[in-house]
Design a protein around this motif. Structure first.
Motif, mmCIF file in Angstrom:
data_model
loop_
_atom_site.group_PDB
_atom_site.id
_atom_site.type_symbol
_atom_site.label_atom_id
_atom_site.label_comp_id
_atom_site.label_asym_id
_atom_site.label_seq_id
_atom_site.Cartn_x
_atom_site.Cartn_y
_atom_site.Cartn_z
ATOM 1 N N GLU A 34 -57.526 18.925 109.849
ATOM 2 C CA GLU A 34 -57.097 17.942 108.848
ATOM 3 C C GLU A 34 -55.900 18.426 108.032
ATOM 4 N N GLU A 35 -55.451 19.641 108.260
ATOM 5 C CA GLU A 35 -54.363 20.219 107.483
ATOM 6 C C GLU A 35 -53.012 19.967 108.156
ATOM 7 N N VAL A 36 -52.007 19.635 107.360
ATOM 8 C CA VAL A 36 -50.644 19.456 107.861
ATOM 9 C C VAL A 36 -49.856 20.705 107.483
ATOM 10 N N LEU A 37 -49.209 21.293 108.474
ATOM 11 C CA LEU A 37 -48.447 22.530 108.277
ATOM 12 C C LEU A 37 -47.009 22.337 108.727
ATOM 13 N N VAL A 38 -46.137 23.163 108.206
ATOM 14 C CA VAL A 38 -44.766 23.240 108.688
ATOM 15 C C VAL A 38 -44.641 24.574 109.409
ATOM 16 N N ARG A 39 -44.280 24.529 110.675
ATOM 17 C CA ARG A 39 -44.071 25.749 111.450
ATOM 18 C C ARG A 39 -42.573 26.022 111.473
ATOM 19 N N GLU A 40 -42.182 27.116 110.846
ATOM 20 C CA GLU A 40 -40.778 27.520 110.831
ATOM 21 C C GLU A 40 -40.553 28.583 111.887
ATOM 22 N N ALA A 52 -47.884 25.898 104.416
ATOM 23 C CA ALA A 52 -48.464 24.660 103.896
ATOM 24 C C ALA A 52 -47.354 23.636 103.705
ATOM 25 N N ALA A 53 -47.629 22.402 104.080
ATOM 26 C CA ALA A 53 -46.642 21.333 103.914
ATOM 27 C C ALA A 53 -46.705 20.718 102.521
ATOM 28 N N MET A 54 -47.848 20.879 101.854
ATOM 29 C CA MET A 54 -48.060 20.276 100.537
ATOM 30 C C MET A 54 -48.444 21.353 99.518
#
Length: 70
Positions: free
Chosen positions: A49-55, A20-22
């Motif tokens: 609609e979801e913003v994610l961070v892919r590591e 999750a980014a937030m």
């Protein structure tokens, strides 16, 4: 010489995890580079609609292993 089990260099195979980014309050999480593997990088992705961070990490990176095990 490092074995493939401990390979966290640029030549290591990599894997990704979406985070999750937030947080629950809608504030962004801080992103810090991984100090345990060299191929670490991150990208911001949008899934519906979801913003994610892919590591991305070396698959044998201890931090990556913690993330995928929950």
């Amino acid at each position: 010489m490092a074995t493939s089990e401990s390979n966290t260099t640029y030549s290591a195979p990599v894997g990704s995890v979406d985070l999750a980014a937030m947080n629950d309050e809608g504030e962004p999480y801080e992103i810090w580079p991984c100090g345990s593997c060299l191929p670490w990088h991150a990208e911001v992705v949008r899934a519906d609609e979801e913003v994610l961070v892919r590591e991305w990490h070396a698959v044998n990176c201890p931090e990556f292993q913690k993330l995928i095990k929950g």
